[in-house]
Design an enzyme around this catalytic site. Structure first.
Site, PDB file in Angstrom:
ATOM      1  N   TRP A 320       3.411   2.855 -11.398  1.00  0.00           N
ATOM      2  CA  TRP A 320       3.911   3.527  -9.366  1.00  0.00           C
ATOM      3  C   TRP A 320       2.512   4.114  -9.366  1.00  0.00           C
ATOM      4  CZ3 TRP A 320       1.290   8.310  -8.727  1.00  0.00           C
ATOM      5  CH2 TRP A 320       1.933   8.973  -7.368  1.00  0.00           C
ATOM      6  N   HIS A 321       1.094   3.862  -9.595  1.00  0.00           N
ATOM      7  CA  HIS A 321      -0.105   3.814  -9.327  1.00  0.00           C
ATOM      8  C   HIS A 321      -1.053   2.970  -8.737  1.00  0.00           C
ATOM      9  CE1 HIS A 321      -0.234   6.961 -12.472  1.00  0.00           C
ATOM     10  NE2 HIS A 321      -1.487   7.709 -11.029  1.00  0.00           N
TER      11      HIS A 321
END
Lengths: 437, 74
Positions: A320-321
């Site tokens: 997700w980062h």
């Protein structure tokens, strides 16, 4: 528009505040004004993406409305979440998938090079949480304006904290919050100033060395490599928590209290503890909206299954980062760290002393951040190799640029970062103290 | 058996905390073993025992015996 830019601090924020507090004179609703401010704030980055964000908001409003009006409709919930994940995949991960497919199968598919719409990652998580709340019938009388302001409220639009619908709307609907409040105003200014110091004085100065170090890894000896990793760890913390302080401060000027997102994470005594203090709202989202429903759906949930689930959840958190393998490894390291921590808790009777616990946790986090910052595995492993290359302990670096960057000012800032992180009080504590006074 | 005793038993079973250490005002912060993972196990067991659905976002909020009791009494 960045929170520490002149245009934000001296033009956009003061004008937004004036419009907000004089909205009655202008015969405008306070929410409408904040929505307009949010759209303007977003369009400053790239106005071409405003229609996309507006479309995402409208479609999600439609889904949310359907969920609140119909009796437990799993299908709508499924498609609404799928829609948001697909949008995220198209703009954030499509090229990453194509490049990996090309590599694995030796093919030559073209990448799309789509620019990533700012804030999409945070909006996706925030909206998914909200849709689940609609499904659970925790949200009633949903209005388009409320939904808009929930997404587009500019202090938390770009990088969080991830907020809950009911928590925010209660505050926007409170008529007292539309009046000027000196305590909130002073506290807001104080938090913005703290954020500015963290960002400009600490993070940026540490960042100069970090940027140079990562571009010239081969110049770094044993000592400089460790200094580099510590510098990045502090840079990331002060950058992000500084940003959150500025976001919280900006929101407070409008009498809105954002949930806390950091709580002296480097004082953590375990990795479980760390995730209760670092990016708190992300941790809560992962627990409440990914881990819990998943765990609930598993028949005969036992320790092994729950540990495997933790690893999967943290792989999701890692990717997700950003769309790189390094972020995925970062997630995996933290997943494994949490599992180890849980196994230790389950099987060990004695507790490590506070100093040792803090020391181990901080160093674990520090090493994991190498993957957070590195562009690729080669870079990450070069640094890791330097960290254990004892033959380079006494090697002297004569690089002039490095000597210039690592001046007395840098070391004073580095020392301040250590003192503040491990011994200082944090912004939440200042907030609480000020409120009590 | 009243709700308090049933909740206590469920918490003890899913966390490994001794029954005698669980008091009416106990909460997750009082015990290292009562973490977010075991809290989910507790919630699943509570749902089963009391036949009452606990929504996703409520789960993490119900982190004390008092809060669970209040939720069940609603």
């Amino acid at each position: 528009m960045l929170f520490y830019s002149n245009i934000y601090l001296f033009l956009f924020l003061p004008i937004s505040l004036l419009l907000f507090y004089f909205h009655k004179l202008l015969k405008f609703d306070h929410k409408t004004l904040l929505i307009v401010c949010g759209i303007f704030f977003y369009s400053w980055w790239n106005y071409k993406y405003v229609p996309l964000i507006l479309l995402i908001i409208f479609i999600n409003y439609f889904f949310a409305l359907k969920l609140t009006l119909t009796k437990s409709n799993k299908l709508i919930l499924f498609f609404s979440i799928l829609f948001n994940i697909l949008i995220l995949i198209i703009f954030k991960y499509l090229d990453f998938f194509i490049l990996n497919l090309n590599y694995v199968f030796g093919i030559n598919l073209e990448t799309y090079g789509l620019p990533f719409p700012l804030a999409l990652s945070f909006i996706t998580f925030q909206v998914i949480a909200m849709l689940v709340n609609c499904y659970d019938k925790e949200i009633e009388n949903l209005r388009l304006k409320d939904f808009f302001i929930f997404i587009i409220f500019f202090p938390q639009l770009i990088a969080g904290p991830i907020v809950k619908f009911n928590y925010m709307i209660k505050q926007f609907n409170n008529k007292e919050n539309q009046k000027f409040n000196l305590v909130c105003f002073n506290l807001g200014i104080l938090l913005i100033l703290i954020g500015l110091v963290k960002k400009i004085l600490l993070a940026e100065n540490l960042g100069n060395f970090v940027d140079y170090g990562y571009e010239n890894i081969n110049l770094l000896n044993f000592y400089l490599s460790w200094l580099l990793t510590f510098s990045f760890t502090f840079q990331l913390y002060f950058d992000f928590s500084g940003y959150i302080d500025m976001a919280t401060g900006s929101a407070l000027l409008f009498n809105i209290i954002l949930p806390k997102n950091f709580n002296s994470p480097f004082k953590s005594l375990s990795i479980i503890d760390f995730w209760k203090k670092w990016h708190i709202t992300l941790g809560e989202f992962l627990t409440n909206y990914i881990y819990s429903p998943w765990a609930k759906s598993i028949k005969k949930l036992n320790f092994t299954k729950s540990m495997m689930l933790i690893i999967v959840v943290f792989l999701i958190a890692g990717i997700w980062h950003g769309p790189t393998w390094c972020f995925l490894i970062f997630g995996l390291i933290h997943g494994l760290g949490l599992v180890t921590n849980h196994i230790y808790r389950k099987n060990t009777i004695f507790e490590l002393n506070t100093f040792l616990s803090c020391f181990i946790t901080f160093n674990f986090v520090n090493l994991s951040f190498i993957f957070f910052r590195s562009q690729n595995f080669l870079e990450a492993f070069s640094i890791l190799n330097n960290l254990v290359n004892y033959s380079r302990i006494i090697e002297i670096t004569n690089n002039l640029a490095l000597v210039e960057i690592l001046d007395i000012k840098f070391y004073l800032i580095f020392l301040s970062a250590i003192l503040i992180s491990f011994f200082g009080i944090n912004s939440n504590q200042i907030f609480e103290k000020y409120k009590q006074n | 058996m009243n709700n308090f005793n049933i909740i206590k038993k469920i918490i003890a079973k899913n966390t490994g905390i001794k029954l005698k250490n669980l008091l009416p005002n106990s909460c997750s912060a009082d015990f290292v073993k009562w973490d977010s993972i075991s809290n989910i196990k507790i919630m699943i067991a509570i749902e089963k025992e009391f036949k009452k659905k606990i929504s996703t976002s409520k789960m993490s909020e119900l982190d004390s015996i008092k809060k669970i009791e209040n939720y069940l009494n609603k």
